[in-house]
Design an enzyme around this catalytic site. Structure first.
Site, short mmCIF file in Angstrom:
data_model
loop_
_atom_site.label_atom_id
_atom_site.label_comp_id
_atom_site.label_asym_id
_atom_site.label_seq_id
_atom_site.Cartn_x
_atom_site.Cartn_y
_atom_site.Cartn_z
N CYS A 146 -0.09 3.99 2.52
CA CYS A 146 0.29 3.58 3.88
C CYS A 146 1.73 4.01 4.18
CB CYS A 146 0.18 2.06 4.04
SG CYS A 146 -1.50 1.41 3.86
N CYS A 190 0.84 -1.20 0.00
CA CYS A 190 0.00 0.00 0.00
C CYS A 190 0.88 1.26 0.00
CB CYS A 190 -0.93 -0.03 1.22
SG CYS A 190 -1.85 1.49 1.49
#
Length: 325
Positions: free
Chosen positions: A84, A81
């Protein structure tokens, strides 16, 4: 910070249940601090201990139990991700900067699918908090640092004001990985009551009813479970109602027990306590037999929703007695 899909406004709004849970959580936090002091420890942690990796096996110990002494912010992330990788370092830096006012728990969703499902995470990054065992959604997706700070400021303020959670003591000289003070032991029904509260917050009224019923099956007189069950059942009854249709039918059929009962439920959910009680007491006077008994039973259930010590309940009980006898 704790939205409901459906809530009871005014004086009802599940306030008694929430107040009882908050008072209990605050008492547990005070107990944890007192126990740490009794053992002669300061409960201090190192800055490195403010950011922890959590998995399903350690979730109850590292998140639920510790949330009785400090707000726990949960960062759901994954290695693949990209957002993230932008958000997580900000959260980690702020955890150290806030100096123990919250604990950051990082959960890898690829390795902990069950936790992801339990929190209803639809996409990552997703950030939640757990305070006194109760989950709060904070934000999803990338967020600016100013927004994150505002959210964290609100979180720590709520945790302190409502639950007395002032956070962890941070000692730069402390060794990382020191064991935190043990959380107070849970009561025999705390897990079921917390599950009921979380179900209410998620709009899962059937789940809340079942959780309260589980407590009452073992302890039929449990006051918090009785109150919670009465309120959850009321919310469930009105969930599919058409308010305009219900009120029109009640106006057209003043002697119809079912129509007046439905309207009284709506009155109470709207915070019109005296109107709900007065409607049913008047209906008791107009009806007889099974209809009258059904109205009386519903009125007693609504007394449980508001609480037996409420002066409006006390007055309505006297009025009901006069109507019956």
């Amino acid at each position: 910070m704790q939205p409901r899909n459906m809530s009871m406004s005014g004086v009802v709004d599940l306030a008694a249940v929430k107040a009882a849970q908050e008072a209990k959580a605050k008492a547990k936090a005070e107990q944890a601090r007192a126990e740490a002091a009794r053992q002669g420890g300061t409960g201090a942690v190192s800055p490195a201990d403010l950011v922890i990796d959590v998995d399903e096996a350690g979730f109850e110990r590292e998140v639920l139990q510790r949330s009785a002494e400090v707000p726990v912010v949960i960062d759901f992330w994954a290695e693949w991700c990209q957002p993230c990788k932008q958000l997580s370092p900000v959260l980690e830096r702020l955890a150290v900067e806030y100096n123990g006012r919250f604990l950051l728990a990082k959960i890898d969703v690829d390795a902990n699918q069950m936790l992801m499902q339990q929190f209803g995470v639809q996409g990552i990054p997703a950030v939640f908090a757990v305070v006194a065992g109760q989950a709060l959604p904070l934000f999803q997706g990338a967020a600016g640092e100013q927004q994150i700070r505002q959210t964290l400021d609100q979180l720590v303020a709520v945790a302190e004001q409502r639950f007395g959670l002032t956070g962890l003591t941070v000692d730069p000289e402390a060794e990382p990985g020191g064991a935190p003070a043990a959380a107070p032991a849970e009561g025999p029904y705390d897990a079921a009551l917390n599950a009921a509260a979380q179900a209410l917050d998620a709009g899962d009224l059937d789940g809340a009813v079942r959780a309260y019923q589980n407590v009452l099956a073992d302890d039929p007189a449990h006051p918090e479970a009785k109150l919670g069950l009465a309120q959850a059942e009321l919310l469930r009854r009105v969930q599919g109602m058409d308010p305009q249709k219900v009120r029109q039918e009640a106006a057209e059929k003043p002697k119809d027990a079912e129509a007046q009962i439905a309207a009284a439920d709506l009155d109470l959910v709207g915070g019109h306590v005296e109107d709900a009680f007065g409607r049913l007491i008047d209906t008791v006077q107009r009806t007889a037999g099974d209809d009258r008994d059904a109205v009386r039973r519903r009125l007693l259930e609504l007394f449980e929703v508001v609480g037996p010590e409420d002066p409006r309940v006390v007055a309505a009980r006297r009025a009901l007695a006069r109507a019956l006898f």
